[in-house]
Design a protein around this motif. Structure first.
Motif, PDB file in Angstrom:
ATOM      1  N   PRO A   1      54.978  78.580  61.354  1.00 32.22           N
ATOM      2  CA  PRO A   1      55.588  77.503  60.562  1.00 32.22           C
ATOM      3  C   PRO A   1      54.745  76.239  60.641  1.00 32.22           C
ATOM      4  N   ASN A   2      55.006  75.334  59.727  1.00 34.05           N
ATOM      5  CA  ASN A   2      54.385  74.017  59.792  1.00 34.05           C
ATOM      6  C   ASN A   2      54.512  73.487  61.225  1.00 34.05           C
ATOM      7  N   PRO A   3      53.428  72.955  61.801  1.00 39.88           N
ATOM      8  CA  PRO A   3      53.496  72.494  63.201  1.00 39.88           C
ATOM      9  C   PRO A   3      54.646  71.544  63.477  1.00 39.88           C
ATOM     10  N   LEU A   4      54.997  70.723  62.473  1.00 40.02           N
ATOM     11  CA  LEU A   4      56.103  69.785  62.687  1.00 40.02           C
ATOM     12  C   LEU A   4      57.436  70.505  62.851  1.00 40.02           C
ATOM     13  N   LEU A   5      57.452  71.780  62.440  1.00 42.34           N
ATOM     14  CA  LEU A   5      58.700  72.549  62.527  1.00 42.34           C
ATOM     15  C   LEU A   5      58.709  73.469  63.740  1.00 42.34           C
ATOM     16  N   GLN A   6      57.795  73.234  64.690  1.00 41.31           N
ATOM     17  CA  GLN A   6      57.835  74.067  65.890  1.00 41.31           C
ATOM     18  C   GLN A   6      57.562  73.238  67.141  1.00 41.31           C
TER      19      GLN A   6
ATOM     20  N   VAL B   1      59.832  63.212  66.318  1.00 36.98           N
ATOM     21  CA  VAL B   1      58.688  64.083  66.020  1.00 36.98           C
ATOM     22  C   VAL B   1      57.578  63.380  65.257  1.00 36.98           C
ATOM     23  N   LEU B   2      57.937  62.559  64.256  1.00 37.88           N
ATOM     24  CA  LEU B   2      56.906  62.123  63.305  1.00 37.88           C
ATOM     25  C   LEU B   2      56.022  60.988  63.805  1.00 37.88           C
ATOM     26  N   GLY B   3      56.450  60.283  64.833  1.00 34.78           N
ATOM     27  CA  GLY B   3      55.566  59.311  65.461  1.00 34.78           C
ATOM     28  C   GLY B   3      55.441  57.983  64.746  1.00 34.78           C
ATOM     29  N   TRP B   4      56.265  57.717  63.739  1.00 33.61           N
ATOM     30  CA  TRP B   4      56.180  56.400  63.098  1.00 33.61           C
ATOM     31  C   TRP B   4      57.353  55.514  63.514  1.00 33.61           C
TER      32      TRP B   4
ATOM     33  N   TYR C   1      47.093  71.553  66.264  1.00 35.68           N
ATOM     34  CA  TYR C   1      47.518  72.947  66.083  1.00 35.68           C
ATOM     35  C   TYR C   1      46.303  73.712  65.584  1.00 35.68           C
ATOM     36  N   LEU C   2      45.738  74.519  66.498  1.00 37.28           N
ATOM     37  CA  LEU C   2      44.409  75.083  66.252  1.00 37.28           C
ATOM     38  C   LEU C   2      44.404  76.078  65.096  1.00 37.28           C
ATOM     39  N   ASN C   3      45.506  76.832  64.934  1.00 37.35           N
ATOM     40  CA  ASN C   3      45.527  77.816  63.846  1.00 37.35           C
ATOM     41  C   ASN C   3      45.512  77.144  62.475  1.00 37.35           C
ATOM     42  N   GLN C   4      46.216  76.032  62.382  1.00 35.34           N
ATOM     43  CA  GLN C   4      46.300  75.348  61.082  1.00 35.34           C
ATOM     44  C   GLN C   4      45.258  74.252  60.949  1.00 35.34           C
ATOM     45  N   GLY C   5      44.653  73.830  62.078  1.00 37.89           N
ATOM     46  CA  GLY C   5      43.717  72.714  62.042  1.00 37.89           C
ATOM     47  C   GLY C   5      44.408  71.396  61.728  1.00 37.89           C
ATOM     48  N   ILE C   6      45.682  71.295  62.129  1.00 37.94           N
ATOM     49  CA  ILE C   6      46.449  70.075  61.836  1.00 37.94           C
ATOM     50  C   ILE C   6      46.622  69.266  63.123  1.00 37.94           C
ATOM     51  N   THR C   7      46.448  67.966  63.007  1.00 41.94           N
ATOM     52  CA  THR C   7      46.637  67.094  64.158  1.00 41.94           C
ATOM     53  C   THR C   7      47.850  66.208  63.917  1.00 41.94           C
ATOM     54  N   VAL C   8      48.717  66.144  64.924  1.00 39.71           N
ATOM     55  CA  VAL C   8      49.971  65.402  64.781  1.00 39.71           C
ATOM     56  C   VAL C   8      50.155  64.511  66.006  1.00 39.71           C
ATOM     57  N   GLY C   9      50.559  63.271  65.766  1.00 41.74           N
ATOM     58  CA  GLY C   9      50.880  62.399  66.882  1.00 41.74           C
ATOM     59  C   GLY C   9      52.258  62.738  67.418  1.00 41.74           C
ATOM     60  N   THR C  10      52.365  62.899  68.736  1.00 41.65           N
ATOM     61  CA  THR C  10      53.655  63.247  69.337  1.00 41.65           C
ATOM     62  C   THR C  10      54.110  62.090  70.221  1.00 41.65           C
ATOM     63  N   PRO C  11      55.200  61.414  69.834  1.00 44.16           N
ATOM     64  CA  PRO C  11      55.628  60.255  70.611  1.00 44.16           C
ATOM     65  C   PRO C  11      56.299  60.644  71.918  1.00 44.16           C
ATOM     66  N   SER C  12      56.378  59.684  72.809  1.00 45.28           N
ATOM     67  CA  SER C  12      57.144  59.852  74.043  1.00 45.28           C
ATOM     68  C   SER C  12      58.085  58.652  74.136  1.00 45.28           C
ATOM     69  N   VAL C  13      59.353  58.903  74.368  1.00 42.05           N
ATOM     70  CA  VAL C  13      60.355  57.851  74.199  1.00 42.05           C
ATOM     71  C   VAL C  13      61.203  57.687  75.450  1.00 42.05           C
ATOM     72  N   ARG C  14      61.335  56.445  75.913  1.00 42.10           N
ATOM     73  CA  ARG C  14      62.339  56.165  76.941  1.00 42.10           C
ATOM     74  C   ARG C  14      63.565  55.609  76.236  1.00 42.10           C
ATOM     75  N   THR C  15      64.645  56.358  76.329  1.00 42.87           N
ATOM     76  CA  THR C  15      65.866  55.990  75.615  1.00 42.87           C
ATOM     77  C   THR C  15      66.789  55.198  76.531  1.00 42.87           C
TER      78      THR C  15
END
Lengths: 695, 167
Positions: free
Chosen positions: A166-171, A239-242, A571-585
């Motif tokens: 699946p799209n990397p954002l969906l996994q 997930v989306l990092g914005w 994501y090496l299979n798709q060649g997609i790079t995604v920023g992954t945030p880290s959050v203190r809630t």
């Protein structure tokens, strides 16, 4: 090969069963009514179970194909991968067009079976039979989609033994498992009240009976749609990092449109149940809600509108557009045909009344929906007429919807204290006094803790005002009825209002008072910003066991307490790079970290972006309260009074009624035999006071 | 109990409301006038980039998007904000001129694009006017001064025709 043939063959067999059962079920009802053959009508529900069995079989076969990585299927080639973790492999079913239509069909068949079960003792009733017929027609349509333009079991290219997944954002987030199915429960659930609305038009039984039948179905669907939308915002945030929860993306708008009309409906329907009025309007809202789910699906699954999470550009679009047109033509035709029975004899006495507030609410929700629809399709219009690209983005929607949101908060404060029919100035000044002070308290508190800018302060004030009005109702009801003061539509509705108010206040706070900074962190240094300290511990690379994901992580010690790891994941299979945030809630604010490009593994420098976002947690708490409130609203209230017909005639000179604490769920209504409400001049349901105390 | 009710009424009388309104207005004015705008340069960059469309994405703003085109626009906005010579709108205009294309996320109020502003306003006017007309009609009906409609006349005629006492 055996597995491949099994998955495809049984999957198609399931779809065929779903399609055939829906068609035969629908025909059985039509012939049953035509021939007055009760036996045919009684057996129709069995076809609903068969259709459900078929759709379950198809879904199970798709899951089996994904689990066994059956790359003979085109869909598995598209979204399957040996490297996808088990949970996300399960969710891969709804990560692309064909699978999402399959999920829609499964949900729809489930609702059809639920209707058949719920009304199993009334299958002879023509209203129920026609409603089931409409459900069968819609189910057959989606089964056809799954067979033809969105064929989930189509054979793939030969000799393919791996897919991208699946799209990397969906996994990479657990919410992918819940957000789409819950949203679909909301979308598809509105088919049930729509089906009963059409059935009422066909049978001419346009009294309030069908509303009573579908009250909880509409509430259930609305609740799931609300939760699904909120979960989508949560997923976007995590997930989306914005750092945002809502971007006015066309797919988001497509889910919001039926929510807006559905919300208008669950308010205005109270006027019809109580007064027998607004019949055409309520039918129109229900039809719009259902039609907008189809139109939204067309917009986002046909490729006509681009969006970050739209998919599909095949012929499915023309099918969905055709369905939308048919729904509109049939529905409007039926309303025109039944025009004579839809006229309401009553009148609304005063704009300053519960009915007046509901009407104002409806105008606002309808204009809101129109703005969202217009902004979403406007680029299409411009492209068609002038062949140029235009973008209508968040600032447009924010600018137009913010004033509407503020007026809605005001209405949420006023409406709960308004009695039906007419309110006097004295009554309003008495009932709004303490809610008013709640609003003032919210303004004072927000200014004292540092809020600035008129719009958020007004929003906080109105939020406090509305919360005061809702709490007033709950306090009065619990004084009178104990714990039962929380249940029933009026009281549960106030709990829902509290959830909505929390969400509105949290959105106002997070949109107005988010601050961000870009910080360069060097190993050994401590950087201070926004009342927090940030220290880089290390920059590391994690590669998962399947070697399909490579995460470059900055390990940042926040406030000397805990390490947070914003990352850039490739994501090496798709060649997609995604920023992954880290959050203190936190209860008051979140600290949201993202990693900027440029860091090197093992290096001693990393650039991070930091967002400090107030009150985000209260969005999710507000959603939870809305869900709890909906459950409470679905329970019947305490006073099960004798059912009365809607009151449609003006009360003669008896002064303003004082019944705002009446639980509308108890004001049950029955169809009169001719489908029209009986007019009770001066009749009113049991009058109740304001409770044992004064607020 | 009656004493409590009297006290309650007195508390809720007009002086209480006046005090409430005065406090509310005072605090709203204080909060509004101390508005300090963006706290950091990044806040200003965020506000500006939320108004500019990513040139190669599907409807995302430069603020949301993480691709290279958006990053280069963001870098340029950061530079202009650091220079501190232009107002926000001037920076947006500068970016639109420099990068070309239709990058505005807020449609203009001219030509065909004006419709996206006009139609919602018309919708609101129609909705509110419709409510006003409906309430007026209901008020007249309740007062018994509304004109008889054709349907009303037909109903009366039918009733008269069915009346057995009619000669």
């Amino acid at each position: 090969m055996i597995a491949a043939s099994l998955n495809s063959a049984f999957g198609r067999a399931g779809l065929l069963l779903m399609l055939a059962a829906s068609i035969v079920g629908g025909l059985s009802i039509v012939f049953g009514i035509w021939q007055n053959d009760r036996r045919l009508l009684r057996q129709a529900p069995r076809y609903a179970w068969l259709a459900l069995a078929g759709s379950v079989l198809a879904a199970v076969m798709m899951q089996r194909a994904l689990i066994t990585r059956d790359f003979s299927l085109a869909y598995v080639q598209q979204v399957g991968s040996a490297d996808t973790p088990v949970l996300y492999n399960f969710a891969a079913m709804w990560s692309a067009l064909e699978g999402s239509i399959l999920l829609w069909g499964l949900t729809l068949a489930g609702f059809t079976a639920a209707v058949a079960w719920r009304f199993r003792r009334r299958s002879n009733d023509e209203l129920v039979a026609w409603a089931l017929f409409v459900m069968f027609v819609v189910t057959a349509f989606f089964a056809m989609l799954s067979f033809g333009p969105a064929d989930a079991f189509a054979a793939g290219a030969p000799n393919v033994f791996e897919g991208p997944g699946p799209n990397p954002l969906l996994q990479n987030h657990i919410l992918v498992l819940f957000h789409p199915p819950i949203l679909y429960l909301g979308y598809v659930g509105f088919t049930v009240p729509f089906a009963f609305a059409i059935a009422a038009l066909i049978t001419g039984r346009l009294g309030e009976g069908w509303l009573a039948e579908t009250r909880r179905w509409a509430l259930f669907s609305w609740s799931f749609l609300s939760i699904g939308i909120l979960l989508g915002g949560w997923w976007s945030y995590e997930v989306l990092g914005w750092s945002g929860v809502w971007a006015w993306d066309p797919v988001e708008n497509a889910s919001l449109l039926p929510w807006l009309t559905g919300t208008a409906y669950i308010h205005s329907v109270l006027v019809q149940e109580r007064r027998g009025m607004l019949r055409v309007w309520n039918l129109s809202l229900l039809i719009s809600t259902f039609a907008l789910t189809i139109l939204g699906t067309f917009l986002t699954r046909s490729g006509v509108i681009n969006s970050v999470h739209a998919f599909g550009d095949g012929p499915v679009g023309s099918w969905l557009l055709g369905a939308f047109v048919v729904i509109m033509i049939v529905s409007l035709g039926l309303i025109f045909w039944r025009g004579d029975r839809l006229r309401s004899p009553g009148s609304i006495d005063s704009p300053i009344s519960r009915e007046g507030a509901f009407l104002a609410n409806n105008v606002l929700f309808t204009v809101f929906a129109f703005i969202v629809l217009l902004g979403t399709v406007f680029p299409l219009l411009v492209e068609a007429l002038q062949d140029r690209r235009t973008v209508v983005g968040a600032p447009y929607f924010d600018r137009l919807t913010m004033p509407i949101g503020i007026v809605m908060l005001f209405l949420m404060a006023i409406a709960p204290v308004l009695p039906w029919r007419k309110a006097s100035q004295e009554l309003l000044s008495t009932r709004l006094f303490w809610p008013g002070w709640c609003g003032v308290g919210a303004i004072v508190f927000s200014v004292l803790v540092g809020a600035d800018g008129w719009a958020p302060i007004i929003a906080f004030g109105l939020g406090g005002f509305a919360a005061g009005a809702a709490l007033r109702q709950i306090v009065l009801a619990t004084r009178r009825q104990g714990w039962r003061g929380f249940v029933g539509r009026a009281n549960g509705g106030m709990v829902v209002h509290l959830g909505v108010i929390l969400i509105a206040v949290a959105l106002a706070a997070s949109n107005s008072f988010t601050h961000s900074a870009t910080l360069e962190l060097r190993d050994g240094d401590v950087v201070e910003w926004g009342g927090h300290t940030f220290a880089l511990e290390s920059v590391t690379v994690d590669i998962n066991a399947a070697e399909s994901e490579r995460a470059l992580k900055a390990n940042v010690l926040l406030d000397g307490e805990q390490v947070y790891r914003p990352a850039i994941t490739t994501y090496l299979n798709q060649g997609i790079t995604v920023g992954t945030p880290s959050v203190r809630t936190g209860l008051a604010k979140d600290v949201y970290l993202t990693l900027e490009p440029g860091a090197e593994p093992g290096g001693d420098v990393a650039v991070i972006r930091v967002f400090i976002k107030p009150m985000i947690l209260w969005l999710w708490i507000g959603g939870l309260i809305m869900a709890v409130g909906t459950l409470l609203a679905a329970f019947p209230g305490q006073r099960q009074r004798k059912a009365v017909d809607p009151v449609s005639a003006p009360v003669g000179g008896s002064g303003p009624p004082d019944d705002d604490a009446v639980d509308e769920s108890a004001a049950g209504t029955k169809d009169s035999t001719d489908g029209r409400p009986r007019v009770e001049v001066g009749a009113r349901s049991t009058r109740t006071g304001e409770g044992s105390g004064e607020l | 109990m009656s004493g409590r009710s009297a006290l309650n009424r007195r508390v809720k009388s007009w002086p209480g409301w006046v005090l409430m309104v005065v406090i509310a207005i005072a605090f709203v004015v204080v909060g509004s006038t101390r508005s300090s705008g963006p706290q950091t340069p990044e806040d200003r960059v965020d506000e500006i980039t939320q108004r500019i469309a990513c040139p190669v994405c599907d409807g995302e703003s430069v603020f949301e998007s993480q691709n290279n085109s958006s990053r280069s626009i963001r870098n340029r906005v950061e530079q202009l904000v650091r220079d501190n010579e232009l107002e926000d709108q001037e920076i947006v205009d500068e970016i639109v001129n420099a990068f070309g294309g239709d990058l505005l996320l807020v449609p203009k109020a001219s030509g065909l694009d004006a419709l996206v502003w006009l139609l919602p306003a018309m919708g609101l006017v129609i909705g509110v006017s419709g409510l006003a007309v409906a309430f007026r009609r209901w008020r007249l009906e309740a007062a018994g001064t509304a004109e008889a409609t054709a349907a009303d006349r037909a109903l009366v005629e039918a009733a008269l025709a069915d009346d057995p006492d009619e000669p």
